[in-house]
Enzyme design. Structure first.
Site, short mmCIF file in Angstrom:
data_model
loop_
_atom_site.label_atom_id
_atom_site.label_comp_id
_atom_site.label_asym_id
_atom_site.label_seq_id
_atom_site.Cartn_x
_atom_site.Cartn_y
_atom_site.Cartn_z
N GLN A 76 0.82 -1.51 -0.36
CA GLN A 76 0.19 0.02 -0.48
C GLN A 76 0.83 0.90 0.03
OE1 GLN A 76 -2.78 1.75 3.42
NE2 GLN A 76 -4.04 1.28 2.02
N CYS A 107 -6.96 6.75 5.30
CA CYS A 107 -6.17 7.14 5.96
C CYS A 107 -6.81 8.20 7.40
CB CYS A 107 -5.20 7.22 7.01
SG CYS A 107 -4.02 7.01 8.04
N LYS A 149 -7.87 2.15 -1.84
CA LYS A 149 -9.32 2.46 -0.49
C LYS A 149 -8.98 3.64 0.11
CE LYS A 149 -9.16 0.08 4.33
NZ LYS A 149 -8.21 -0.22 4.72
#
Length: 378
Positions: A76, A107, A149
């Site tokens: 990632q 995040c 993501k």
């Protein structure tokens, strides 16, 4: 609907539609190896920063360690600048043999969002598009798929996930993973699986669902309710690497719930510590192992003194002595099944953002400069 039996990410075929979520300080080579020993899936390295990689930051490079048994290398990547992200993707493909790159736009950590990174970045649609297009172009030269993501948005008043899905699809991303919480929620409350379903209805690329998968049955239910192509599992596997065995069985049509005795859990703890020591050396490996003790022993009757001692273990020999004192026949605490694991916390009153971040949603001329040695996230 019938549960998917595999997951296609461009040219990459994942035999079980399960992805280990990258978690900072957790999903290192040792933990990825341990989880992979229990079941098939895609196991993603903890997040690294693009600028750190490009500029040769020593800490960043040390994180890019892969186990000899790791056949599919997945990483990632975090960043806010299209040029750095593209160059970092090229390095990962050319120098590290990475077969899959996931981009972190989810995040919720304030030190990341205050710089416009992580879950804050999708608010700037133009900047998001530039980053995705640059990274996909760089990785496509090596036939490596790129996924992203993200979260629902900054908060319920500033949702971004549907636009992010559209942009990801147009940029050529192989899939998008959605955590069904906002940045403001962090890990509190319940994940909104309905949002995952709405994203599925709005894009043609695979959508992976993330949030509140504590047992294999939760994964099947998420797929059935949302139409997701697979699941991303994070906190649910903390102290439970065998969850991936249950997940593989569930997607193969077998109902299995592993209930290891304390003796069997102790053997897993020993294996985990052993792998950490192999990759990091005994002193550092044992220190890294300490954080996992509470998760492994969740629900078991091991007393406070034992837990404290295990939390200070400094060698495999001392770990062996302590594990030998546990009752090997103690059954698994079924009360712990289906319960949240890891951090939860409370929702935030506000999301920490760069000054003026909400003034426009384009950001086509905007790039926030991350630090080369910044390695937080996951």
């Amino acid at each position: 609907m019938t549960a998917p039996t595999g997951l296609a990410l461009g040219p990459l075929e994942v035999p079980t539609p399960v992805v280990l979520a990258p978690m900072a300080g957790i999903t290192n080579a040792a933990y990825r190896r341990l989880c992979a020993e229990y079941g098939a899936g895609l196991y993603v390295c903890e997040m690294i920063t693009s600028r750190g990689l490009v500029e040769g930051d020593e800490t960043t490079r040390r994180m890019l360690v892969f186990d000899d048994a790791e056949q599919v290398r997945s990483v990632q990547l975090y960043g806010t600048d299209p040029t750095y992200m593209a160059k970092a993707a090229e390095i990962l493909c050319a120098e590290y043999g990475v077969a899959h790159i996931d981009l972190n736009f989810g995040c919720p950590v304030p030190k990341v969002t205050r710089k416009g990174g992580g879950g804050a970045l999708p608010w700037k649609r133009g900047l998001l598009a530039r980053i995705l297009e640059a990274t996909v172009t760089a990785a496509s030269a090596y036939d490596v798929p790129v996924t992203m993501k993200t979260r629902k948005g900054l908060d319920e008043e500033h949702l971004t996930y549907l636009d992010a899905g559209r942009i990801a699809q147009e940029a050529g991303c192989a899939a998008i993973a959605l955590h069904g919480r906002t940045v403001a929620q962090a890990y509190s409350g319940e994940a909104d699986w309905d949002a995952i379903g709405r994203l599925v209805d709005n894009v043609d690329i695979p959508v992976l669902g993330n949030g509140d998968i504590w047992e294999a049955a939760d994964a099947l239910r998420m797929v059935a309710e949302t139409g997701a192509s697979g699941v991303v599992v994070g906190r649910g596997c903390l102290g439970r690497p065998w969850l991936f065995r249950d997940l593989a069985a569930a997607f193969a049509g077998e109902a299995t719930t592993t209930l290891p005795t304390l003796g069997e859990v102790a053997a897993m703890m020993r294996r985990h510590a052993e792998l950490l020591c192999e990759h990091m050396g005994e002193e550092r490996g044992c220190k890294e192992f300490r954080k996992h003790v509470t998760w492994y022993l969740k629900g078991f009757s091991a007393g406070g003194e034992m837990r404290r001692s295990l939390g200070l273990v400094d060698s495999l020999a001392s770990l062996d002595r302590l594990l030998a004192e546990l009752d090997p026949d103690e059954p698994f605490p079924v009360s712990a099944l289906g319960a949240p694991r890891g951090r939860q916390g409370s929702p935030r009153n506000r999301v920490v953002l760069p000054e003026g971040w909400l003034d426009d949603t384009d950001g086509s001329d905007c790039a926030v400069r991350e630090d080369a040695d910044e390695t937080t996230g996951g």
